[in-house]
Design a protein around this motif. Structure first.
Motif, PDB file in Angstrom:
ATOM      1  N   GLY A   1     -37.669  20.484  29.273  1.00 34.26           N
ATOM      2  CA  GLY A   1     -36.625  19.590  28.811  1.00 34.26           C
ATOM      3  C   GLY A   1     -35.627  20.302  27.925  1.00 34.26           C
ATOM      4  O   GLY A   1     -35.871  21.429  27.471  1.00 34.26           O
TER       5      GLY A   1
ATOM      6  N   ARG B   1     -32.357  12.449  24.341  1.00 39.92           N
ATOM      7  CA  ARG B   1     -32.127  13.750  24.944  1.00 39.92           C
ATOM      8  C   ARG B   1     -30.776  13.830  25.637  1.00 39.92           C
ATOM      9  O   ARG B   1     -30.263  12.850  26.143  1.00 39.92           O
ATOM     10  CB  ARG B   1     -33.212  14.046  25.978  1.00 39.92           C
ATOM     11  CG  ARG B   1     -34.533  14.326  25.326  1.00 39.92           C
ATOM     12  CD  ARG B   1     -35.439  15.105  26.262  1.00 39.92           C
ATOM     13  NE  ARG B   1     -36.504  15.632  25.450  1.00 39.92           N
ATOM     14  CZ  ARG B   1     -36.401  16.741  24.754  1.00 39.92           C
ATOM     15  NH1 ARG B   1     -35.321  17.459  24.811  1.00 39.92           N
ATOM     16  NH2 ARG B   1     -37.389  17.151  23.999  1.00 39.92           N
TER      17      ARG B   1
ATOM     18  N   SER C   1     -36.412  15.050  30.283  1.00 38.99           N
ATOM     19  CA  SER C   1     -37.383  16.101  30.562  1.00 38.99           C
ATOM     20  C   SER C   1     -37.983  15.841  31.936  1.00 38.99           C
ATOM     21  O   SER C   1     -37.870  14.744  32.491  1.00 38.99           O
ATOM     22  CB  SER C   1     -38.474  16.113  29.495  1.00 38.99           C
ATOM     23  OG  SER C   1     -39.167  14.888  29.497  1.00 38.99           O
TER      24      SER C   1
END
Length: 285
Positions: free
Chosen positions: A128, A141, A145
């Protein structure tokens, strides 16, 4: 056979998992839940003073530029901080899983970690982004991931090759027998799992030298489950062109903590490991 050189010993703190600094002058190890720096020429142990960092374990890897370090903490998350200490940033999502770091992509765009939903389940290799991006609901994020397809057996110790083309790791996916981890690699962009060597030992944590020509890993006795501490193990050194023929073998009392993360010096001429001898026993070739 090159003899190992003892550069530091202590009976006051359990030290684990050396990383080598990019200038070749310092080793970074964990102990008592914190990160320590050990100068190689004048071996004095000093704590790296991080702020608000949870207790860490022995999964930590320097950034490619050598200025910062990624650390796995006992709250299940991965953090990033400067090697000089100070504040840290969390770089893993609140996804209800444990994240145990082992690899940083050479361009630092991604991390590779072992992901666990709980400790009764086998570990999965995940890749990730190395940073969290902004979100209206809090940190999230910059892209998701992803779990690599490495089979149903426990996988551990993923780290990139120096050219970024492969992830090397150990896996129990080659057998239905409990334990018996073996070494493998996989193209993180997709592809088949490639076994590196077939052995009777239980092999963990393949670490490539910076020039990609050599690798070191830890061999546990046959039948070992996981990678426990306090066993007679062998640190094997091989050419990456022939994993089946060790060039050097170091027998020592250790296991967990001996060499969990990449510990090659930047010049690829040497690597560090930790032994835990009892009753004055020596590390032997």
């Amino acid at each position: 056979m090159a003899e190992p050189q003892l550069i530091f010993h202590t009976d006051e703190i359990l030290l684990e998992a050396p990383n080598w600094s990019r200038d070749g002058r310092t080793l970074y190890v964990n102990g008592h839940g914190v990160l320590w720096a050990l100068d190689v020429d004048v071996p004095v142990l000093r704590e790296v003073p991080f702020e608000d960092l949870p207790e860490i374990n022995n999964d930590h890897v320097l950034s490619p530029d050598g200025a910062s370090i990624y650390l796995s903490a006992m709250d299940g998350h991965i953090y990033r901080g400067a090697l000089s200490g100070g504040t840290v940033e969390r770089v893993t999502d609140e996804d209800g899983r444990w994240h145990f770091l082992h690899g940083v992509r050479p361009d630092e765009s991604e991390l590779a970690w072992v992901e666990l939903s709980d400790f009764s389940a086998p570990g999965r290799l995940a890749v990730g982004p190395s940073r969290l991006g902004p979100s209206r609901r809090g940190p999230s994020r910059r892209g998701p991931s992803r779990v690599l397809a490495t089979g149903s057996g426990h996988a551990d110790g993923p780290e990139w090759s120096p050219d970024g083309a492969w992830i090397y790791f150990n896996t129990e996916g080659f057998t239905s027998q409990p334990g018996h981890a073996q070494l493998a690699r996989i193209d993180p962009r997709g592809g088949q799992l490639e076994r590196l060597v077939a052995s009777d030992s239980v092999d963990w944590f393949p670490h490539l030298s910076a020039d990609g020509r050599h690798a070191a890993y830890v061999s546990f006795p046959a039948g070992t489950l996981g990678h426990p501490a306090d066993l007679d193990v062998v640190v094997q050194v091989v050419s990456t062109g022939d994993w089946a023929a060790p060039r050097q073998s170091y027998r020592l009392f250790g296991g967990q903590g001996t060499m969990n993360v990449n510990s090659w010096a930047p010049d690829s001429d040497r690597f560090a490991f930790i032994a835990y001898p009892l009753d004055g026993a020596d590390v032997s070739p």
